[in-house]
Structures are given as C-alpha cells and as structure tokens.
Design an enzyme around this catalytic site. Structure first.
Site, PDB file in Angstrom:
ATOM      1  CB  THR A   1       3.556   1.694  14.284  1.00 41.15           C
ATOM      2  OG1 THR A   1       2.210   2.084  14.360  1.00 41.15           O
ATOM      3  CG2 THR A   1       3.858   0.732  15.407  1.00 41.15           C
TER       4      THR A   1
ATOM      5  NE  ARG B   1      -2.316  -6.127   2.696  1.00 42.47           N
ATOM      6  CZ  ARG B   1      -3.457  -6.781   2.564  1.00 42.47           C
ATOM      7  NH1 ARG B   1      -3.471  -8.085   2.318  1.00 42.47           N
ATOM      8  NH2 ARG B   1      -4.594  -6.150   2.694  1.00 42.47           N
TER       9      ARG B   1
ATOM     10  CE  LYS C   1       5.837  -1.852  11.918  1.00 43.62           C
ATOM     11  NZ  LYS C   1       6.589  -1.744  10.675  1.00 43.62           N
TER      12      LYS C   1
ATOM     13  CE1 TYR D   1       2.850  -3.824  12.362  1.00 41.48           C
ATOM     14  CE2 TYR D   1       1.219  -2.524  13.561  1.00 41.48           C
ATOM     15  CZ  TYR D   1       2.257  -2.608  12.647  1.00 41.48           C
ATOM     16  OH  TYR D   1       2.714  -1.470  12.037  1.00 41.48           O
TER      17      TYR D   1
ATOM     18  NE  ARG E   1      -1.206  -2.124   6.366  1.00 42.00           N
ATOM     19  CZ  ARG E   1      -2.522  -2.072   6.451  1.00 42.00           C
ATOM     20  NH1 ARG E   1      -3.119  -2.303   7.599  1.00 42.00           N
ATOM     21  NH2 ARG E   1      -3.236  -1.777   5.368  1.00 42.00           N
TER      22      ARG E   1
ATOM     23  CE1 TYR F   1      -3.168   3.020   1.095  1.00 44.67           C
ATOM     24  CE2 TYR F   1      -2.309   2.813   3.322  1.00 44.67           C
ATOM     25  CZ  TYR F   1      -3.092   3.481   2.399  1.00 44.67           C
ATOM     26  OH  TYR F   1      -3.779   4.602   2.781  1.00 44.67           O
TER      27      TYR F   1
HETATM   28  P1  NAD Z   1       1.486  -3.631   3.173  1.00 46.20           P
HETATM   29  O1  NAD Z   1       1.182  -4.940   3.820  1.00 46.20           O
HETATM   30  O2  NAD Z   1       0.566  -3.143   2.106  1.00 46.20           O
HETATM   31  O3  NAD Z   1       2.983  -3.655   2.578  1.00 46.20           O
HETATM   32  C1  NAD Z   1       4.033  -4.394   3.138  1.00 46.20           C
HETATM   33  C2  NAD Z   1       4.726  -5.148   2.002  1.00 46.20           C
HETATM   34  O4  NAD Z   1       5.815  -5.898   2.546  1.00 46.20           O
HETATM   35  C3  NAD Z   1       3.793  -6.143   1.319  1.00 46.20           C
HETATM   36  O5  NAD Z   1       3.788  -5.944  -0.076  1.00 46.20           O
HETATM   37  C4  NAD Z   1       4.356  -7.515   1.709  1.00 46.20           C
HETATM   38  O6  NAD Z   1       4.176  -8.488   0.687  1.00 46.20           O
HETATM   39  C5  NAD Z   1       5.827  -7.190   1.968  1.00 46.20           C
HETATM   40  N1  NAD Z   1       6.465  -8.111   2.923  1.00 46.20           N
HETATM   41  C6  NAD Z   1       6.026  -8.492   4.152  1.00 46.20           C
HETATM   42  N2  NAD Z   1       6.891  -9.340   4.716  1.00 46.20           N
HETATM   43  C7  NAD Z   1       7.925  -9.501   3.839  1.00 46.20           C
HETATM   44  C8  NAD Z   1       9.125 -10.260   3.860  1.00 46.20           C
HETATM   45  N3  NAD Z   1       9.432 -11.053   4.891  1.00 46.20           N
HETATM   46  N4  NAD Z   1       9.949 -10.191   2.780  1.00 46.20           N
HETATM   47  C9  NAD Z   1       9.644  -9.407   1.717  1.00 46.20           C
HETATM   48  N5  NAD Z   1       8.519  -8.670   1.633  1.00 46.20           N
HETATM   49  C10 NAD Z   1       7.668  -8.720   2.695  1.00 46.20           C
HETATM   50  O7  NAD Z   1       1.604  -2.555   4.354  1.00 46.20           O
HETATM   51  P2  NAD Z   1       1.608  -0.951   4.270  1.00 46.20           P
HETATM   52  O8  NAD Z   1       0.288  -0.466   4.734  1.00 46.20           O
HETATM   53  O9  NAD Z   1       2.165  -0.502   2.982  1.00 46.20           O
HETATM   54  O10 NAD Z   1       2.647  -0.628   5.425  1.00 46.20           O
HETATM   55  C11 NAD Z   1       4.035  -0.578   5.141  1.00 46.20           C
HETATM   56  C12 NAD Z   1       4.816  -0.359   6.433  1.00 46.20           C
HETATM   57  O11 NAD Z   1       4.399   0.842   7.057  1.00 46.20           O
HETATM   58  C13 NAD Z   1       4.631  -1.482   7.450  1.00 46.20           C
HETATM   59  O12 NAD Z   1       5.862  -1.753   8.064  1.00 46.20           O
HETATM   60  C14 NAD Z   1       3.656  -0.889   8.439  1.00 46.20           C
HETATM   61  O13 NAD Z   1       3.851  -1.452   9.698  1.00 46.20           O
HETATM   62  C15 NAD Z   1       4.007   0.587   8.398  1.00 46.20           C
HETATM   63  N6  NAD Z   1       2.863   1.437   8.741  1.00 46.20           N
HETATM   64  C16 NAD Z   1       1.710   1.384   8.008  1.00 46.20           C
HETATM   65  C17 NAD Z   1       0.637   2.220   8.353  1.00 46.20           C
HETATM   66  C18 NAD Z   1      -0.677   2.188   7.618  1.00 46.20           C
HETATM   67  O14 NAD Z   1      -1.625   2.866   8.063  1.00 46.20           O
HETATM   68  N7  NAD Z   1      -0.791   1.477   6.496  1.00 46.20           N
HETATM   69  C19 NAD Z   1       0.768   3.108   9.449  1.00 46.20           C
HETATM   70  C20 NAD Z   1       1.962   3.115  10.173  1.00 46.20           C
HETATM   71  C21 NAD Z   1       3.015   2.284   9.814  1.00 46.20           C
HETATM   72  N1  USQ Z   2     -11.251   1.373  14.761  1.00 47.86           N
HETATM   73  C1  USQ Z   2     -12.617   1.562  14.871  1.00 47.86           C
HETATM   74  N2  USQ Z   2     -13.404   1.072  13.886  1.00 47.86           N
HETATM   75  C2  USQ Z   2     -12.908   0.420  12.794  1.00 47.86           C
HETATM   76  C3  USQ Z   2     -11.512   0.248  12.689  1.00 47.86           C
HETATM   77  C4  USQ Z   2     -10.707   0.720  13.704  1.00 47.86           C
HETATM   78  O1  USQ Z   2     -13.105   2.155  15.831  1.00 47.86           O
HETATM   79  O2  USQ Z   2     -13.712   0.001  11.937  1.00 47.86           O
HETATM   80  C5  USQ Z   2     -10.364   1.936  15.810  1.00 47.86           C
HETATM   81  C6  USQ Z   2      -9.468   0.923  16.503  1.00 47.86           C
HETATM   82  O3  USQ Z   2     -10.119   0.363  17.619  1.00 47.86           O
HETATM   83  C7  USQ Z   2      -8.255   1.765  16.874  1.00 47.86           C
HETATM   84  C8  USQ Z   2      -8.204   2.830  15.794  1.00 47.86           C
HETATM   85  O4  USQ Z   2      -9.485   2.827  15.162  1.00 47.86           O
HETATM   86  O5  USQ Z   2      -8.450   2.403  18.085  1.00 47.86           O
HETATM   87  C9  USQ Z   2      -7.136   2.604  14.734  1.00 47.86           C
HETATM   88  O6  USQ Z   2      -7.339   1.323  14.153  1.00 47.86           O
HETATM   89  P1  USQ Z   2      -6.718   0.981  12.719  1.00 47.86           P
HETATM   90  O7  USQ Z   2      -7.136  -0.416  12.362  1.00 47.86           O
HETATM   91  O8  USQ Z   2      -7.019   2.064  11.765  1.00 47.86           O
HETATM   92  O9  USQ Z   2      -5.156   1.103  13.030  1.00 47.86           O
HETATM   93  P2  USQ Z   2      -4.133   0.152  13.777  1.00 47.86           P
HETATM   94  O10 USQ Z   2      -4.694  -1.161  14.132  1.00 47.86           O
HETATM   95  O11 USQ Z   2      -3.498   0.933  14.871  1.00 47.86           O
HETATM   96  O12 USQ Z   2      -3.056  -0.117  12.635  1.00 47.86           O
HETATM   97  C10 USQ Z   2      -2.840   0.778  11.546  1.00 47.86           C
HETATM   98  C11 USQ Z   2      -1.978   0.041  10.524  1.00 47.86           C
HETATM   99  C12 USQ Z   2      -0.631  -0.301  11.166  1.00 47.86           C
HETATM  100  C13 USQ Z   2       0.001   0.961  11.729  1.00 47.86           C
HETATM  101  C14 USQ Z   2      -0.939   1.700  12.682  1.00 47.86           C
HETATM  102  C15 USQ Z   2      -0.422   3.078  13.048  1.00 47.86           C
HETATM  103  O13 USQ Z   2      -2.637  -1.147  10.097  1.00 47.86           O
HETATM  104  O14 USQ Z   2       0.217  -0.880  10.189  1.00 47.86           O
HETATM  105  O15 USQ Z   2       1.170   0.632  12.401  1.00 47.86           O
HETATM  106  O16 USQ Z   2      -2.193   1.944  11.993  1.00 47.86           O
HETATM  107  S1  USQ Z   2      -0.741   3.466  14.744  1.00 47.86           S
HETATM  108  O17 USQ Z   2      -2.164   3.295  14.999  1.00 47.86           O
HETATM  109  O18 USQ Z   2      -0.318   4.821  14.926  1.00 47.86           O
HETATM  110  O19 USQ Z   2       0.039   2.533  15.541  1.00 47.86           O
END
Ligand code: NAD
Ligand code: USQ
Length: 387
Positions: free
Chosen positions: A144, A35, A185, A181, A100, A11
C-alpha cells in the site's frame, strides 16, 4: 500462465481473477470469506449485492466457457496453503488476502492483533510454501502507498539511494505509516525482501493507492459477476464513499481540513497492473517494488471533484478528523515502473463518477445512513469506538 489469486472473493481479487482468466491465463482463487464475516460483525453490507463465490464462478463458466478453480481456506493454516500451492502449481501467486481496512485495525487491541497476525503470518506461510515447493514461483503481493506515510521528500519506488558520511548505499525506503493495518504491510515488505535476499525468491510488492470504481469490462457482463462496493466508515474508501454520499444528498464527510493527499487508482487499472506484473516477472532474488497509483489528489480536491460532477447541490462537511494524520504536507511520488511495463492509466474523470452515480442510484435503498458516520478514533493508546 497459471495464476493463483489469494483473496479472490474480495473487492479487487474477484475482478482481477476474471481479467486474468479473460486474458488467457489459467486461474484459481483462494479465500476464507473473512471479508463477508466482517460485514456480519459490523452489521453492514456491500451497496451492490454480491453472489456466492460458487455462483460467480459458474456464471463466468456459463458466459465464457472458462474455468476458475476455487480453494476455500485460510492462509494462516500452513497445511491448506502448502496443499493448495502443491496442487495448483502456479507460475505466479497474486496475494490480496489480508484484512485491509485501517479503521478496522484501530478498533481495539483485539482487532489490531488480528490484523497483524492474519496479514503477517499469512504472508509468511505463503513465502515458506513457495520457497519449499517451487522457488521459481513469482509472488505478486499487494502492499500500500500508506506504507510510506507522508515524508517531506519525494517517495521513490520502494528503494532509496542514500549517501551518509561520504558512503553510498541502496536501502529500503523508510516507512512511517498511519495505522496498524498499514504497518502490517510494512512488516510484509520486510519479510518479502528478506526471503528474496536470503532464499533467492522472486517477488513484486505493489504499493497501491486508494482504489475507486466498481466495474471492469468483465464484471459488467452480468449482475452475478459484480464485485462489492463498500461505503461504510470502516471499509468504504474515500472516493467511493463520497459518490454514495453525493447521490443520497448526504454531506460529504471530509475528515479535518481535507489537505491530506493520497495516491489513487481506478479499479480497471488495478486489474491491468496485476496482469503486467505477472507477465513480466521479477528476477530470481529480486525484491521489486512498484508504486501502483496513477495520480495524487487531496481529500478536499476529491470531494470537490465529486461535488462538481453532481448536478444537484452537494454540501461538504469538515468533520473532526477521527484519524491522526498530517492534513497539510508535501507529497510527490515516483510511479513510472508500471507505465514502463505498458500501463495506460484511466485518470479520474466525470464519466467514471457519473457511472458510479448510476450504480449507486440503482441500489440506493440498501444504504444504511448510520454506517456513514466514522466511529473508530485513532487518539489515545486504546483507540476504540467513539461514544
Ligand atoms: P477485500 O477485503 O475485499 O479482499 C480481501 C480478501 O482476502 C477477502 O475476500 C478476504 O475474505 C480474504 N482474506 C483475508 N484474510 C484471509 C486469509 N487469512 N486467508 C484467506 N483469505 C483471506 O480487500 P480489497 O479491497 O480487495 O483489497 C485487496 C488487497 O489490496 C488487500 O491486501 C489490500 O490491502 C490491498 N489494497 C486495497 C486497496 C483498496 O483501496 N481497496 C488499496 C491498496 C491496497
Ligand atoms: N477520508 C475522509 N473522509 C472519509 C473517508 C476517508 O476524509 O469519509 C480520508 C482519510 O482521513 C484518509 C484518506 O481519506 O486521509 C483515505 O482514506 P481511505 O479510508 O479511503 O483509505 P485508507 O484508510 O488509506 O485505506 C484504503 C484501503 C487500504 C489501502 C489504502 C491505500 O482501505 O486497503 O491500503 O487505501 S493508501 O491510502 O494508499 O495506503
């Protein structure tokens, strides 16, 4: 710069690779397609259809003349990781490649173990490969905001000055995360700080908030460059889910009272933050931490903001919270580091929400309503599926 984006099919990894390529860097991506496999396992898919990595890369080349190299493999395989870093010789490695989703890590023992082994061991392989091949390489790692949890004091950028019994020290900020998860981190952060302190590596840990949005200027150039948009209860993040629910006329699924507050960030700011971190590397031996979020909002406020921007009636449904988390708490975060490097944040606006409505309407027939219901429950030592 030569920048290797791990998790470049995901993503955030894919739009980041395009942005770095667009801004003149030599980019390679790596991914094992885990993913795409979770989608098969869970029986869900991205609302917006996504192309294969090969089609994405060839489309980008046709449109811009720029080349992105691809390495297909698993970071858990040390040989793959070492060979890739030896072959590409990056100046910076941007590491997104982890499992993630918090709910995925809480399904059962197997998913918790997979998440922590994949994330922690994958990052260790990357740290060792950098240390042995070229310790000048800057590691830019996605952490995160959830690592910190919701402490009753201000959240600093990674480090805390403490005074205890008349003595002072600077320590890693205490962590109290809310899922296996998020814990993975925390373990990564400690391993990275250790590698910087002991081996003199340079690393930036980006504690990112919840990301929203689906388009960046680069992905918008062609449908084949689109990134994924998840709305299901395991991988869909809160604001993206609420937008899809609003468009479909489904009640917004606020867990509990909705008083839980989180840091959030627009996907266009994510890609810019990564660029800024790469172009302004940490010093040798420095473990640098930035809080990569632009504003804080409670879940209830997010739901109301989405509902307000929607012309038709939207209802809000306060579900029993499947997670264990504080629904009322203090939340004040320092997030000035990236702004000091030049970030100009896009704050959540009606325009962004409206543009997401358009994306959702276009693909509304692909939505599986059953996937909207949360089924993973945090309670009890075994967690597991709700029946
Ligand atoms: P995502 O799952 O869409 O992307 C992660 C990618 O890493 C995937 O394409 C997956 O196939 C690949 N991957 C996983 N394990 C692997 C491995 N062992 N070897 C090679 N490839 C591997 O997730 P995203 O939403 O793009 O998030 C990316 C990063 O950002 C993650 O580390 C996540 O924790 C962090 N993050 C995401 C969010 C969010 O809201 N999406 C918020 C905060 C932090
Ligand atoms: N939540 C709701 N309703 C929903 C979905 C979520 O109330 O339908 C609430 C959850 O209870 C939580 C908050 O919204 O309190 C955030 O949930 P989320 O699923 O949007 O986010 P989270 O589980 O924390 O994980 C996501 C990403 C992760 C990243 C993280 C950033 O999947 O990869 O690390 O956001 S953070 O939250 O800052 O740690």
């Amino acid at each position: 710069m030569r920048i290797l984006v791990l998790g470049g099919d995901g993503y955030l990894g894919w739009p980041t690779a395009l942005h770095l390529s667009q801004t003149g860097h030599e980019v390679a991506v790596a991914d094992n397609f885990a993913r795409r496999q979770y989608d098969f396992e869970l029986g869900v898919e991205s609302l917006v259809p996504i192309e294969s990595l090969q089609t994405r890369i060839s489309t980008w080349h046709r449109l811009t003349g720029k080349t992105i190299q691809a390495y297909i493999g698993d970071l858990m395989e040390a040989d793959f990781t070492y060979d890739m870093i030896r072959d590409f010789r990056p100046d910076a490695v941007v590491h997104f490649a982890e499992q993630r989703a918090a709910p995925y890590s809480m399904i059962d023992r197997k998913h918790a173990v997979y998440t922590q082994v994949n994330n922690v061991a994958g990052t260790l392989n990357v740290l060792y490969a950098i240390a042995e091949i070229d310790p000048e390489i800057h590691l830019v790692k996605l952490g995160t905001m959830g690592e910190y949890g919701t402490p009753n004091i201000d959240i600093e950028e990674g480090w805390l000055e403490v005074e205890h019994k008349g003595r002072k020290d600077r320590v890693l900020y205490p962590k109290r995360p809310g899922s296996f998860y998020h814990l993975s981190k925390v373990h990564d952060s400690h391993n990275m700080e250790f590698a910087c302190r002991i081996w003199g590596l340079r690393a930036t840990d980006l504690n990112q908030g919840v990301v929203y949005g689906q388009q960046t200027p680069e992905t918008a150039l062609d449908d084949r460059l689109a990134t994924r948009f998840d709305y299901d209860a395991v991988f869909g993040t809160v604001l993206n889910r609420f937008v899809v629910q609003a468009v479909l006329g489904h009640p917004l699924t606020v867990y509990g009272k909705g008083g839980q507050t989180r840091g959030i960030i627009d996907i266009r700011d994510t890609v810019r933050c990564i660029q800024l971190a790469c172009e302004n590397p940490a010093e040798r031996g420095e473990f640098r931490v930035f809080n990569q979020m632009t504003e804080s909002m409670s879940v209830a406020d997010i739901a109301e903001t989405v509902a307000r921007s929607f012309p038709d009636e939207v209802t809000i449904n306060n579900l029993d919270n499947p997670r264990v988390e504080k629904e009322e708490h203090y939340y004040k975060v320092v997030h000035s580091g990236l702004v000091e490097l030049g970030l100009e944040p896009h704050l959540l606006s009606d325009t962004l929400i409206t543009s997401l409505f358009d994306v959702t309407k276009r693909y509304a027939e692909r939505v599986d309503l059953d996937a909207m219901q949360p089924r993973v429950d945090w309670r009890g030592a075994l967690g597991g599926e709700r029946r």
